[in-house]
Write an enzyme that holds these catalytic residues in place. Structure first.
Site, PDB file in Angstrom:
ATOM      1  CG  MET B  30      24.654 -11.684  12.962  1.00  0.00           C
ATOM      2  SD  MET B  30      23.381 -10.436  12.726  1.00  0.00           S
ATOM      3  CE  MET B  30      21.979 -11.447  12.275  1.00  0.00           C
ATOM      4  CD  GLU B  35      27.806 -29.287  12.144  1.00  0.00           C
ATOM      5  OE1 GLU B  35      28.923 -29.378  11.621  1.00  0.00           O
ATOM      6  OE2 GLU B  35      27.611 -29.334  13.389  1.00  0.00           O
ATOM      7  CG  HIS B  37      26.987 -20.147  12.531  1.00  0.00           C
ATOM      8  ND1 HIS B  37      25.764 -20.487  13.057  1.00  0.00           N
ATOM      9  CD2 HIS B  37      26.837 -18.900  12.004  1.00  0.00           C
ATOM     10  CE1 HIS B  37      24.907 -19.492  12.869  1.00  0.00           C
ATOM     11  NE2 HIS B  37      25.525 -18.516  12.233  1.00  0.00           N
ATOM     12  CD  GLN B  61      23.672  -8.014   9.750  1.00  0.00           C
ATOM     13  OE1 GLN B  61      24.848  -7.729   9.965  1.00  0.00           O
ATOM     14  NE2 GLN B  61      23.330  -9.204   9.307  1.00  0.00           N
ATOM     15  CD  GLN B 148      26.488 -19.755  -2.598  1.00  0.00           C
ATOM     16  OE1 GLN B 148      27.531 -19.110  -2.527  1.00  0.00           O
ATOM     17  NE2 GLN B 148      25.543 -19.481  -3.478  1.00  0.00           N
ATOM     18  CG  ASP B 150      23.325 -15.238   4.649  1.00  0.00           C
ATOM     19  OD1 ASP B 150      22.143 -14.902   4.744  1.00  0.00           O
ATOM     20  OD2 ASP B 150      23.917 -15.872   5.544  1.00  0.00           O
ATOM     21  CB  SER B 186      20.133 -18.220  13.991  1.00  0.00           C
ATOM     22  OG  SER B 186      21.506 -18.481  13.818  1.00  0.00           O
TER      23      SER B 186
END
Lengths: 292, 292
Positions: B30, B35, B37, B61, B148, B150, B186
């Site tokens: 998103m 770091e 991502h 979502q 991981q 999420d 984020s």
């Protein structure tokens, strides 16, 4: 013609065909093929390099009290018919491999699946969209062919393809009928001789509706009433629904105009049969023309 | 590095890459990259020929009272970071094109989405699986990388991929943490300075849980109680859930054994933060060993 039964093998085959820049088409069926299915194969044949027909009696689209177990099957005969119509690959998977336990994921199209057949078959379309999404991911076609016989299914699938961004062209091929007008269906085999004759009333009632519209009738209630009266003259016929709806939104129409889908489901003895026609309602009717 | 904004263009690009036998990887994000991502991009980079990162703040979502509008965005900075990590294509679609009205189709994974984050965010995972299915159909990757961080999302996606027969390998990359242990997110930007310090309690509580298990504690209630007590010492921390579950079924565990996922969600001021660890529970504990 090749028969593939394993999912991974079908996917590998599709990848290879894609690398060779072949156009793959998919014709999903539940087998027990008739001329209707073969017309879909011919449609696919004319538009692609490799025609894949899937044969799978999909448990998830049958309700608990429906005919999943009794659904007619004749794989060897299907192979011969598919070959004769120009099919290249039959994908014939095992139910265990398609729905391994625990199976948890479903594709659902809202609204369009709640009307018409969705009323008496509330989980049917969820089963259809789920298996079709799976087949798309297994066969990886650029094109898929469905029959207009299952009009609501075709509309639901088109919506799923658009919404989920499947890069697949959907072709809807015309209904193939017996000489007396009965739409071909694997379930016609359930009909007794007497019921087979009665079953022609589905198409007859659609023709009556079309005639009424062509003659200027615009009130859906009047047309549906006439259809119901005609059908209920048959001793074994029990109407599930008779509807006149918008061809895209499937919303029920009262004052007809534009293009309408006239669809019906009728139980004739054991089988529940469906049929439909699309009628273009002319803006100026013969009657109003003659009044000028 | 290329930026593609149109769905049809991305699909055409993917088809071309596939014909050239390139392996495509997808890193769905998103945006507002950190770091965490970038570690996913590096994972993808090492395993594929062409790395596609999608940047899309997915409205479906977010719940109605959640932070969709406020979710941080900085596309230009994201482009620089993605490039530096070795991304080849950024797919950056428009919400209008992703969800054209009327939008009706959803992918749903049952059971796994009803627990943990699914309790306070009942439509969240439906939004996640739907957008991921769409991205799979648009980017056509052979491989996709998720974090991981999420944990539940990764398990739900893996289940969707298996159930719907997506021919895509799912890689789950480790959590990237700040020096003091806070999992990168984020949403950490929402934290005030004081809350940022308090937020380290999430990881601290996970470490306490691990220590308890390593020391022989097997009762989930006792471990969860200790974690909660620790977290609730922070004035701005409100526990959403603390759970110890099976790493595949996500079923709550009472007497621990095998591999368990310890997961929690805690509101710290404005943001709701999540974190987790996987702990391998040894069959023989230190305590029982010492009793021999």
């Amino acid at each position: 013609m090749k028969v593939i039964t394993k999912i991974a093998e079908m996917q590998k085959e599709a990848d290879q065909l894609r690398i060779q820049e072949k156009k793959i088409s998919l014709v999903p069926t539940m087998g027990y093929l008739h001329e209707g299915h073969l017309s879909l194969v011919r449609e696919a044949r004319a538009r692609s390099d490799v025609v894949v027909m899937s044969i799978f009696v999909n448990p998830s689209q049958f309700g608990p009290s429906e005919d999943f177990k009794d659904y007619p099957r004749d794989f060897n005969h299907d192979v011969e018919l598919a070959r004769s119509a120009g099919c290249d690959i039959i994908f014939y998977p095992d139910a265990q491999e398609v729905y391994p336990e625990p199976y948890l994921t479903y594709v659902e199209v809202e609204r369009l699946t709640k009307v018409l057949c969705g009323v008496s078959r509330p989980t049917h379309f969820r089963g259809v969209t789920t298996i079709v999404a799976k087949l798309f991911n297994i066969v990886k076609p650029q094109l898929a062919v469905f029959g207009q016989k299952d009009a609501q299914q075709a509309i639901v699938i088109k919506r799923m393809v658009k919404d989920l961004n499947y890069d697949i062209e959907i072709i809807v091929a015309p209904i193939i009928r017996e000489k007396d007008g009965l739409a071909m269906s694997s379930r016609n085999t359930y009909l007794t001789k007497a019921q087979r004759i009665q079953a022609t009333v589905l198409y007859q009632s659609l023709m009556v509706a079309k005639k009424m519209i062509d003659a200027g009738e615009r009130k859906a209630t009047i047309i549906k009433k006439r259809m119901r009266d005609l059908i209920e003259q048959q001793p074994d016929a029990i109407v599930d629904y008779i509807e006149i709806v918008d061809t895209t939104t499937l919303e029920s129409q009262t004052a007809l105009n534009g293009e309408v889908l006239i669809a019906l489901a009728v139980k004739v003895g054991k089988p529940r049969l469906i049929d439909n026609i699309i009628v273009r309602v002319l803006e100026r009717t013969i009657n109003t023309e003659s009044l000028k």
